[in-house]
Enzyme design. Structure first.
Site, short mmCIF file in Angstrom:
data_model
loop_
_atom_site.label_atom_id
_atom_site.label_comp_id
_atom_site.label_asym_id
_atom_site.label_seq_id
_atom_site.Cartn_x
_atom_site.Cartn_y
_atom_site.Cartn_z
N CYS A 151 -6.73 -2.83 3.06
CA CYS A 151 -7.29 -1.63 3.65
C CYS A 151 -6.71 -1.41 5.04
CB CYS A 151 -8.81 -1.76 3.74
SG CYS A 151 -9.65 -0.30 4.36
N LEU A 152 -6.43 -0.15 5.35
CA LEU A 152 -5.93 0.18 6.68
C LEU A 152 -6.95 -0.15 7.77
CD1 LEU A 152 -4.27 3.63 5.83
CD2 LEU A 152 -3.21 1.36 5.86
N HIS A 193 -11.92 2.98 -4.18
CA HIS A 193 -11.75 2.35 -2.86
C HIS A 193 -11.98 3.37 -1.75
CE1 HIS A 193 -9.70 -0.45 0.05
NE2 HIS A 193 -9.52 0.71 0.66
N GLU A 194 -11.35 4.53 -1.87
CA GLU A 194 -11.47 5.54 -0.81
C GLU A 194 -12.88 6.12 -0.74
OE1 GLU A 194 -9.35 5.54 1.43
OE2 GLU A 194 -7.75 4.54 0.32
N HIS A 223 -15.42 4.19 1.24
CA HIS A 223 -15.43 4.44 2.69
C HIS A 223 -16.45 5.52 3.05
CE1 HIS A 223 -12.24 1.92 4.22
NE2 HIS A 223 -11.44 2.31 3.24
#
Length: 169
Positions: free
Chosen positions: A92-93, A134-135, A138
Site C-alpha cells: 500500500c502507498l 483494497h481501494e 480505504h
C-alpha cells in the site's frame, strides 16, 4: 499509516461538482502514477470522500497481471459473487515498504459513478477484484495490515525476498 483520516469512513460525494471532482482526480492520478501504484483512494491524499481510481497496464511493480482500464469509481457499492476467497500479497502507498498476504473475494460486482457522474457497473475477478476491494477498504478506514490473517506472511519487502508475488496498492 497512523494518520487519523485513514481510520475514518469517508463521506459520500453528495453533490457532483465537476471542477472539484476533476481537481481531486488529477491529484490522485498524479500521485498514483508517481509511485507506480495500481490504485489510490481520496483519503490517501487527505480528502475524506468516497472516491477511488485504479488502473493496470505495464507497471514495473506488477509485471504479470492482466490489464485493468483506468477507472474512476465514486460512491462505490461492492457485492461479492460467491464465497470463494483468494489469498494474495498486497502492499500500500500508505504503508510503504510492507507487504502481507490478504484474503479477498475472488469474484466481485461493483457499481458507482464515473468522473462525469454517470452510473456504471462491472463484474470482475482475480487481481481486478482484489484492487477494487483494497481501494474501497480505504474508504471504510481499513488498511491492508488489518486484513492479514497470518503474521508470518507480513513484513518488510526486503525481508520477504523470495516469498513475494506482487499485488495491489
Amino acid at each position: 499509516m497512523g494518520h487519523p483520516l485513514l481510520r475514518l469512513v469517508a463521506a459520500p460525494v453528495a453533490t457532483f461538482d465537476a471542477a472539484q471532482i476533476n481537481a481531486l482526480l488529477l491529484d490522485m492520478e498524479d500521485t498514483m502514477r508517481a509511485l507506480n501504484g495500481a490504485g489510490i483512494a481520496a483519503p490517501q491524499i487527505g480528502v475524506s470522500s468516497r472516491v477511488v481510481i485504479f488502473e493496470m497496464h505495464e507497471n514495473p511493480r506488477y509485471p504479470h497481471v492482466a490489464p485493468i482500464p483506468f477507472t474512476v469509481l465514486i460512491n462505490p457499492v461492492l457485492e461479492p459473487l460467491g464465497t470463494e476467497m483468494e489469498e494474495g500479497w498486497e502492499g500500500c502507498l500508505s504503508v510503504p515498504g510492507l507487504r502481507g498476504v490478504v484474503p479477498r473475494y475472488r469474484r466481485l460486482h461493483y457499481s458507482g459513478l464515473d468522473q462525469n457522474g454517470q452510473f456504471f457497473e462491472r463484474t470482475v475477478e482475480g487481481f481486478h477484484a482484489r484492487v477494487v476491494q483494497h481501494e474501497v477498504d480505504h474508504l471504510d478506514g481499513v488498511l491492508f495490515p488489518q486484513r492479514v490473517e497470518d503474521m508470518t506472511r507480513f513484513g518488510f519487502e526486503d525481508a520477504l525476498v523470495g516469498q513475494l508475488v506482487p499485488t495491489p496498492d
